[in-house]
Design a protein around this motif. Structure first.
Motif, mmCIF file in Angstrom:
data_model
loop_
_atom_site.group_PDB
_atom_site.id
_atom_site.type_symbol
_atom_site.label_atom_id
_atom_site.label_comp_id
_atom_site.label_asym_id
_atom_site.label_seq_id
_atom_site.Cartn_x
_atom_site.Cartn_y
_atom_site.Cartn_z
ATOM 1 N N LEU A 49 -20.017 25.541 -30.305
ATOM 2 C CA LEU A 49 -18.683 25.095 -30.689
ATOM 3 C C LEU A 49 -18.783 23.807 -31.495
ATOM 4 N N ILE A 50 -18.048 23.746 -32.596
ATOM 5 C CA ILE A 50 -18.000 22.524 -33.401
ATOM 6 C C ILE A 50 -16.549 22.128 -33.616
ATOM 7 N N VAL A 51 -16.306 20.832 -33.795
ATOM 8 C CA VAL A 51 -14.976 20.389 -34.186
ATOM 9 C C VAL A 51 -14.760 20.797 -35.643
ATOM 10 N N ASP A 52 -13.520 21.005 -36.016
ATOM 11 C CA ASP A 52 -13.227 21.474 -37.369
ATOM 12 C C ASP A 52 -13.788 20.537 -38.428
ATOM 13 N N GLY A 53 -13.747 19.238 -38.149
ATOM 14 C CA GLY A 53 -14.210 18.264 -39.126
ATOM 15 C C GLY A 53 -15.699 18.292 -39.376
ATOM 16 N N ALA A 54 -16.457 19.005 -38.534
ATOM 17 C CA ALA A 54 -17.915 19.073 -38.692
ATOM 18 C C ALA A 54 -18.357 20.248 -39.552
ATOM 19 N N ALA A 55 -17.439 21.154 -39.890
ATOM 20 C CA ALA A 55 -17.840 22.392 -40.572
ATOM 21 C C ALA A 55 -18.541 22.119 -41.890
ATOM 22 N N ALA A 56 -17.989 21.258 -42.716
ATOM 23 C CA ALA A 56 -18.589 20.997 -44.024
ATOM 24 C C ALA A 56 -19.981 20.390 -43.884
ATOM 25 N N ALA A 57 -20.143 19.459 -42.971
ATOM 26 C CA ALA A 57 -21.441 18.819 -42.776
ATOM 27 C C ALA A 57 -22.491 19.829 -42.333
ATOM 28 N N ILE A 58 -22.104 20.765 -41.471
ATOM 29 C CA ILE A 58 -23.055 21.763 -40.984
ATOM 30 C C ILE A 58 -23.375 22.778 -42.076
ATOM 31 N N LEU A 59 -22.399 23.140 -42.884
ATOM 32 C CA LEU A 59 -22.664 24.032 -44.009
ATOM 33 C C LEU A 59 -23.618 23.374 -45.015
ATOM 34 N N ARG A 60 -23.551 22.068 -45.132
ATOM 35 C CA ARG A 60 -24.409 21.335 -46.070
ATOM 36 C C ARG A 60 -25.883 21.405 -45.671
#
Length: 345
Positions: free
Chosen positions: A208-219
């Protein structure tokens, strides 16, 4: 309306017609408690939809169909139709089902209850077949993906059957090791509460990730694909889905990660030329302001609480429907999908 607690066991059955009442899982209480509501009036069904006790575009259509059976039985068909249509505005399945069922009832008023019950059961079966086909097509498309990000909840709790995007992830996990990266999905944490619960029932590893972490993880490059569901697809391919989907799609495009939408044909709205033509539901500010342990923001603080956003068609690598896969041939991310599928085979 009555409630009954049940022990979670076997397949997830979020909706069931039972001896003249509609039995649903109260999704507001998950994952802490699996409690069922028995809805005996159309007003109860509309209230459950508005409160998100039941949700998910395909499942809303099914619930509306059964709700109209109850309305016809009580001699309140028109009133029930109006309540259901107003319960939630964005997913097309709900108003489309209401209109279809009204036409059926008006064609044969003397046998309206029986005709509507038959239609509700046909719709439930049709959505189950659609899920099966989407899972089959989607699993073939994403055969090489092993770490998959998803948004909101698109499993049985949203469709009544295997699910769309989540169904694809579960199928891939049956074929090999898969980890699902689940965005929490504000404002009501449907990814955190519902998707992780469903995945745990299937034995699929989830992070589970917070929504704000999605871009960083995709990077980081560790995500093989993003697969999401759909509440409405406009004629031009614009995707209307739970709030946060647009941001994930932007980040996926920026980092070359395939972004796939799993869409039942019942969620396609050809009358809406683009996402700009679709009304986005705004929910109560209290769902945001009072989210954490019942603690509100300071008095006087305002909140905007859109339930959905629009992802422009050009950000979508492929659309999986029960009729097959639509790919953007010029999208380099599609080539990545094909290469991964070839390597997996």
């Amino acid at each position: 309306m009555t409630t009954a607690a049940r022990i979670a066991d076997g397949p997830i059955v979020p909706i069931r017609w039972d001896d003249g009442t509609l039995d649903i899982i109260d999704q507001r209480l998950l994952p802490g408690e699996e409690r069922h509501l028995r809805l005996s009036r159309c007003e109860d069904v509309a209230a459950a939809i508005g409160a998100l006790a039941i949700r998910g575009a395909p499942l809303l259509g099914i619930a509306a169909a059964y709700g109209l059976v109850l309305a016809a039985r009580d001699g309140r068909l028109e009133q029930g139709a109006a309540l259901l249509r107003a319960a939630r505005p964005t997913a097309v399945n709900l108003p489309r089902t209401v209109d279809l069922c009204l036409d059926i009832a008006l064609t044969n008023p003397a046998a309206a209850v029986e005709a509507l019950l038959n239609q509700a059961q046909r719709l439930e079966s049709a959505e189950a077949r659609a899920c099966d086909a989407i899972v089959r097509h989607g699993a073939a498309l994403l055969a090489g993906a092993r770490t998959i990000m998803t948004v909101c909840n698109t499993g049985a709790l949203g469709t009544g059957h295997r699910g769309t995007a989540l169904g694809i992830i579960v199928q891939l996990a049956d074929e090999g090791p898969v980890t699902a990266i689940c965005c929490e999905t504000r404002p009501l944490l449907q990814g955190a509460r519902l998707t992780t619960w469903e995945l745990s029932r299937h034995g699929v590893p989830a992070q589970l990730i917070v929504d704000g972490a999605a871009a960083a993880i995709l990077r980081t490059g560790d995500i093989d694909a993003v697969v999401v569901g759909c509440d409405r697809l406009a004629a031009n391919g614009d995707l209307i889905n739970k709030i946060g989907t647009y941001g994930v799609a932007l980040a996926a495009a920026a980092h070359g990660v395939p972004f796939v939408a799993a869409v039942t044909m019942s969620s396609i709205d050809r009358s809406a030329l683009s996402g700009d033509d679709i009304r986005i539901e705004m929910r109560a500010p209290d769902e945001v302001l009072n989210l954490v342990d019942g603690v509100a923001a300071l008095p006087g603080v305002a909140a905007l609480n859109p339930a959905f956003d629009v992802t422009p068609a050009h950000l979508v690598s492929a659309i999986v429907t029960e009729q097959g896969v639509i790919r953007r041939a010029d999208d380099p991310r599609v080539r990545r999908l094909r290469a991964a599928a070839r390597n997996a085979s």
